[in-house]
Design an enzyme around this catalytic site. Structure first.
Site, PDB file in Angstrom:
ATOM      1  N   SER A  25      -3.742  -3.431   2.824  1.00  0.00           N
ATOM      2  CA  SER A  25      -4.396  -4.681   3.183  1.00  0.00           C
ATOM      3  C   SER A  25      -4.198  -5.630   2.011  1.00  0.00           C
ATOM      4  O   SER A  25      -4.546  -5.304   0.873  1.00  0.00           O
ATOM      5  CB  SER A  25      -5.886  -4.429   3.438  1.00  0.00           C
ATOM      6  N   GLU A  26      -3.612  -6.809   2.277  1.00  0.00           N
ATOM      7  CA  GLU A  26      -3.118  -7.629   1.165  1.00  0.00           C
ATOM      8  C   GLU A  26      -4.218  -8.224   0.296  1.00  0.00           C
ATOM      9  O   GLU A  26      -3.942  -8.728  -0.785  1.00  0.00           O
ATOM     10  CB  GLU A  26      -2.161  -8.719   1.664  1.00  0.00           C
ATOM     11  N   ASN A  27      -5.461  -8.141   0.745  1.00  0.00           N
ATOM     12  CA  ASN A  27      -6.543  -8.591  -0.139  1.00  0.00           C
ATOM     13  C   ASN A  27      -6.849  -7.579  -1.229  1.00  0.00           C
ATOM     14  O   ASN A  27      -7.676  -7.849  -2.105  1.00  0.00           O
ATOM     15  CB  ASN A  27      -7.808  -8.909   0.666  1.00  0.00           C
ATOM     16  N   SER A  86      -1.215  -6.687  -5.497  1.00  0.00           N
ATOM     17  CA  SER A  86      -1.005  -6.480  -4.065  1.00  0.00           C
ATOM     18  C   SER A  86       0.321  -7.101  -3.614  1.00  0.00           C
ATOM     19  O   SER A  86       1.092  -6.487  -2.873  1.00  0.00           O
ATOM     20  CB  SER A  86      -2.162  -7.110  -3.280  1.00  0.00           C
TER      21      SER A  86
END
Lengths: 209, 231
Positions: free
Chosen positions: A46-48, A88
């Site tokens: 998840s890119e967060n 990320s």
């Protein structure tokens, strides 16, 4: 019969391979996580700032500090890892993520993707989509074959602002599956009972069958 | 030198001026410096350029500074949660610069690390690359993006000590660590402020060298934007 959303997600899940690190986009792509085959283990990014993203939490597990990129609450798994936004996107841009599945407004026959804005109408932003399509090894688009008004979404050329040029490898719609390679689109599969001619009638892009 | 302050207003004292650029940590409403945002609203400082992945929602987070029209320009990757934002932008009251999320994170990381610019494949052939220098490396076109700093960075951590060493919690880390490095002055609000020596030095995410001022937040609403649960 066109595929249902569940059938589309199940078809997209077939693109997952054991051991893959995968980023699923907001909306329908998120649901692909529910269709991962039992003998395949994938690690969701998840890119967060999370690897090993778990399912939605139970009521007792809800934690304001634990969300996915769609701002939904999620849960932790034994393999979960947290990191900051710069790291990320080092994973994403650096080619360390195997597969990204995302939605689209338009896809062109050469693999151009438009999914972040409609001038004068929708002001949302690209989020991480431009980085994902530029850096992830394989990009799969999961979308309805036509817009709500019936307009074609598989086009000769995108008319909306691009997210990336020649970045899409595979498109899964409710009517079939399209491979894009070397700038050429090919109809690889059709939904049950749907013919190539029917698909052609609802598609602007040129494709081989 | 004392880095600890009593509250958000005290921690911002003497740092604010109209037209300044502020970097604000957080992703959606997760890990946002909510006490500092409230103090910015109280201060009345205006004409702000705010660098933040998102702009809160209409009635919480940075959305509060839209209500009071203290923000002149946003640099963000995604603002889809905020109706007031869309309205002010479409009405021409608010400037907006979209950066791809990874480019935004790396611009801030680079800014804080003394890197003036870098080349990335992200955004090549899109509106993001218009007017920017491009250059080919290994047969692929890359676009040049510049490092980004701010007059002030405001970040939120879970724990901090009196030297400004910070530990974040879960996905509330997000943009906070890079932003902490890129403020000419960096102010951190923490849920728990402890004495120096009480944090495990091997677990610190942001070394205190990047942090000028730290305080324990008075209240943390920790609002959830999309509460989703399974049965």
């Amino acid at each position: 019969m066109a595929w249902t959303r569940d059938r589309m997600c199940a078809r997209a899940a077939k693109e997952l391979r054991d051991g893959f690190y995968v980023n699923l986009g907001i909306g329908m792509p998120t649901l692909v996580a529910n269709f991962v085959p039992a003998d395949v283990h994938v690690n969701l990014q998840s890119e967060n700032g999370m690897l090993g993203m778990g399912p939605f939490p139970t009521e007792n597990e809800v934690d304001a500090d634990l969300i996915n990129a769609g701002k939904q609450t999620v849960s932790e798994l034994p393999e979960s890892v947290y990191f900051d936004s710069a790291e990320s996107f080092a994973m994403i841009r650096g080619g360390h993520i195997d597969l990204s599945i995302l939605g689209a407004l338009q896809v062109a026959q050469n693999g151009d993707l438009a999914n972040w804005m409609i001038p004068g109408k929708m002001v949302k932003g690209m989020g991480g989509a431009m980085d994902l399509v530029a850096g992830v090894k394989r990009v799969v688009v999961l979308m309805d074959h036509n817009a709500k008004d019936g307009a074609a979404k598989l086009l000769k050329q995108c008319t909306l602002p691009l997210t990336g040029q020649a970045v899409v490898n595979l498109v899964i719609t409710d009517l079939g599956v399209f491979e894009i390679s070397g700038g050429v689109m090919r109809l690889a599969e059709t939904a049950d009972g749907v013919t190539a001619d029917e698909i052609r009638a609802r598609t602007e892009a040129e494709f081989t069958a | 030198m004392n880095k600890t302050y009593a509250d958000a207003a005290a921690a911002l004292d003497g740092l604010l001026h109209d037209g300044m650029t502020i970097l604000a940590g957080g992703f959606g409403l997760c890990g946002i410096p909510e006490n500092l945002i409230l103090a910015l609203r109280e201060s009345g400082v205006g004409g702000l350029t705010v660098v933040s992945n998102n702009c809160g929602i209409d009635d919480f987070g940075l959305g509060l500074l839209l209500q009071t029209r203290q923000i002149k320009k946003m640099i963000s990757s995604y603002v889809g949660e905020n109706k007031l934002f869309e309205k002010q932008y479409l009405d021409g009251e608010l400037e907006l610069e979209f950066n791809p999320q990874g480019t935004l994170a790396e611009r801030i990381r680079a800014g804080g690390a003394g890197i003036a610019a870098f080349y990335t494949r992200t955004g090549v052939g899109t509106a993001v690359a218009e007017g920017k220098e491009t250059r080919d490396f290994d047969g692929h076109t890359h676009v040049m993006e510049t490092g980004l700093r701010g007059d002030l960075a405001i970040v939120k951590a879970w724990m901090g000590d009196a030297d400004g060493n910070l530990i974040y919690r879960k996905t509330a880390r997000n943009f906070n660590p890079p932003m902490a490095t890129a403020g000419r002055t960096t102010v951190a609000e923490v849920e728990q402020l402890v004495e120096v020596g009480q944090l495990d030095p091997d677990r610190i995410h942001t070394p205190g060298v990047f942090v000028n001022r730290v305080f324990q937040g008075a209240t943390f609403e920790r609002r959830i934007e999309r509460r989703t649960v399974r049965d």
